[in-house]
Design an enzyme around this catalytic site. Structure first.
Site, mmCIF file in Angstrom:
data_model
loop_
_atom_site.group_PDB
_atom_site.id
_atom_site.type_symbol
_atom_site.label_atom_id
_atom_site.label_comp_id
_atom_site.label_asym_id
_atom_site.label_seq_id
_atom_site.Cartn_x
_atom_site.Cartn_y
_atom_site.Cartn_z
ATOM 1 N N SER A 125 4.834 -0.045 1.137
ATOM 2 C CA SER A 125 4.881 1.188 0.356
ATOM 3 C C SER A 125 6.173 1.477 -0.386
ATOM 4 O O SER A 125 6.216 2.385 -1.198
ATOM 5 C CB SER A 125 4.591 2.388 1.255
ATOM 6 N N LYS B 280 10.646 11.374 -0.971
ATOM 7 C CA LYS B 280 9.200 11.286 -0.697
ATOM 8 C C LYS B 280 8.789 12.472 0.168
ATOM 9 O O LYS B 280 9.529 12.845 1.089
ATOM 10 C CB LYS B 280 8.910 9.962 0.020
ATOM 11 N N SER C 90 2.466 3.469 -1.053
ATOM 12 C CA SER C 90 2.219 4.887 -1.047
ATOM 13 C C SER C 90 3.354 5.715 -1.654
ATOM 14 O O SER C 90 3.148 6.879 -1.983
ATOM 15 C CB SER C 90 1.989 5.364 0.395
HETATM 16 N N1 GLN Z 1 -1.008 0.168 1.604
HETATM 17 C C1 GLN Z 1 -0.754 0.087 3.007
HETATM 18 C C2 GLN Z 1 -1.592 1.095 3.735
HETATM 19 O O1 GLN Z 1 -2.345 1.749 3.114
HETATM 20 C C3 GLN Z 1 0.709 0.293 3.290
HETATM 21 C C4 GLN Z 1 1.116 1.688 3.152
HETATM 22 C C5 GLN Z 1 2.531 1.935 3.547
HETATM 23 O O2 GLN Z 1 3.356 1.015 3.550
HETATM 24 N N2 GLN Z 1 2.795 3.166 3.952
HETATM 25 O O3 GLN Z 1 -1.515 1.253 4.902
#
Ligand code: GLN
Length: 485
Positions: A178, A79, A154
């Site tokens: 995410s 990532k 994400s």
């Molecule tokens: N969708 C959640 C957010 O936007 C979690 C994102 C994540 O786990 N980095 O914060």
């Protein structure tokens, strides 16, 4: 033999050790697949072909010398939130578009030392804020099972890359879901370990009390193999636990007899797609058939999790993102004075969702609102943690859906942040409580989109959830389906 890029890590490890395949040809197969399918998927922000071939050659030399850690010669995607020495690390943001870190994140250094091959930096939501990878400054990642659908987020690029056999495994991060949500949407395995199990040094911070590092893979065993290499103490991250790292692969005995599986009644309520519920309930039935016992449990504060999360996470994000000021690194847009420089840099460098989070976070921390929002959010967080502590008195692991739906259409939720935030309703409380959680494929909906089962463990219960995930995989109830590309 099948195309090499379709192998699991376990299969490739054996073939590499027997010298029946080389790391070079395995890496080449992955890079070719990237060339073939990534124009459709956009799972990668940066492809590292030259570096990958060099790493593969070095791995082959080690393999020839009989010095072969499990991941030696295994092509992985990383990532784009991990600092990688000499390789651009953007966090999918314009503000870091040309940032080349002078050092490796601890987990990157560990994987490098074990001979892993990095084929590229995977796409993501900007600063990991999002659930669909549509908040990337480099365009969205598409779902390998249907390119009109999102890959989740994400860590959407990391999940899609594994699902499309562009690599054998990958790294993501999970602050509110995410890793688990994109794993579920793309039909791969993803695990978020216990908070503090893996070092966060060199991982660009979003919400530091929630962020955790974890792997994606094609099987639970492969995820266990990667996690074993990631976990462990790090003098550079004082939040990282010194607890010894178990052999996660050895924990996969296939035996779940007598396992008490908690099923929270609050997780099977309105809003969940019927086919998702059916697939999860069918998985619970197969656990019963294997000798596990279902226990109804209650997590009464579940409905407050999303609200508490968006207070705590945005508060921490607003502080963490203050460092992108145009002075120290990343984008700089000059102005007549410093304030103008800060304003212009941040206005140009950050995308809309990141700006929204910074504003929300600054608001909930500001004088006069701190008690009403931030402090309250923290108190709710404690209540959520206690819900889990109480639940684990009567069960060993907890089983739930990963997300209320399968992968939604691109564009479907972009104009409604609240709907987007609700995609994480089943994963967020796990981060608030600091617990480990895994997403394991448990079926497909009638459109052929994957469905994920979430297994949650008590603190440092990675072995239990990996064992249970692997046992379900062994039933063969769900066959891995090749991506449709
Ligand atoms: N969708 C959640 C957010 O936007 C979690 C994102 C994540 O786990 N980095 O914060």
């Amino acid at each position: 033999m099948t195309e090499l890029n379709r192998l699991t890590i376990t299969e490739a490890r054996d073939l590499l050790r027997k010298r029946e395949i080389s790391a070079r040809e395995l890496t080449r197969a992955c890079l070719e697949q990237i060339k073939l399918v990534d124009p459709k998927l956009n799972a990668f922000i940066t492809v590292c072909a030259r570096e990958a071939h060099e790493q593969a050659d070095a791995a082959d030399a080690r393999l020839a010398a009989g010095d072969a850690p499990a991941l030696c010669g295994i092509p992985l995607a990383i990532k784009d939130i991990y600092a990688t020495r000499g390789v651009r690390t953007t966090c999918a943001s314009r503000i870091l578009e040309n940032f080349v870190p002078p050092y490796d994140a601890t987990v990157i250094a560990k994987l490098r030392a074990n001979g892993a091959v990095f084929v590229g930096k995977a796409n993501m939501d900007e600063f990991a804020m999002g659930s669909s990878t549509e908040n990337s400054a480099f365009g969205p990642t598409r779902n390998p099972h249907n390119v009109e659908r999102v890959a989740g987020g994400s860590s959407g690029g990391s999940a899609a890359a594994v699902a499309a056999d562009e690599c054998l495994g990958s790294l993501g991060t999970d602050t509110g879901g995410s890793i688990r949500e994109p794993a579920s949407f793309c039909g791969v395995v993803g695990i978020k370990p216990t908070y503090s199990r893996v070092s966060r040094y060199g991982v660009i911070a979003y919400a530091s009390s929630l962020d955790q590092v974890g792997p994606f893979a094609k099987t639970v065993r492969d995820a266990a193999i990667i996690l074993r290499d990631l976990a462990g103490a790090d003098p550079r991250d004082s939040t990282c636990s010194a607890r010894p790292v178990p052999d996660y692969e050895a924990a996969l005995t296939g035996d779940v007899k007598g396992l008490r599986v908690g099923v929270p009644k609050e997780f099977f309520v309105s809003g969940i797609e019927p086919e998702v519920e059916q697939a999860v309930r069918a998985a619970l039935k197969s656990y019963e058939a294997m000798g596990a016992r279902m226990v109804e449990i209650s997590l009464p504060h579940t409905s407050y999790a999303v609200a508490a999360y968006y207070i705590v996470a945005t508060a921490e994000a607003s502080a963490n993102l203050a460092r992108y000021d145009g002075i120290r690194y990343g984008l700089r847009v000059d102005g007549d004075n410093n304030i103008e420089l800060y304003n212009r840099t941040r206005a140009r460098g950050f995308g809309a969702e990141v700006k929204r989070r910074i504003m929300l976070g600054s608001f909930v921390l500001s004088a006069g609102y701190y008690d009403a929002y931030y402090l309250k959010g923290q108190k709710v967080r404690t209540l959520i943690r206690r819900d889990f502590e109480r639940a684990f008195e009567s069960c060993d692991i907890i089983a739930t859906p990963v997300a209320p739906t399968t992968a939604f259409a691109l564009g479907e939720k972009v104009s409604d942040p609240l709907q987007m935030y609700l995609s994480d309703i089943f994963t967020i409380s796990v981060n608030l409580a600091g617990l480990p959680g895994i997403s394991v494929p448990c079926g497909f909906d009638p459109q052929g989109l994957p469905i994920g089962l979430q297994l949650i463990g008590p603190p440092f219960g990675e072995e239990a959830i990996l064992r249970a995930g692997d046992a379900f995989e062994r039933t063969g109830a769900v066959k891995r389906r090749a991506a449709i590309l």
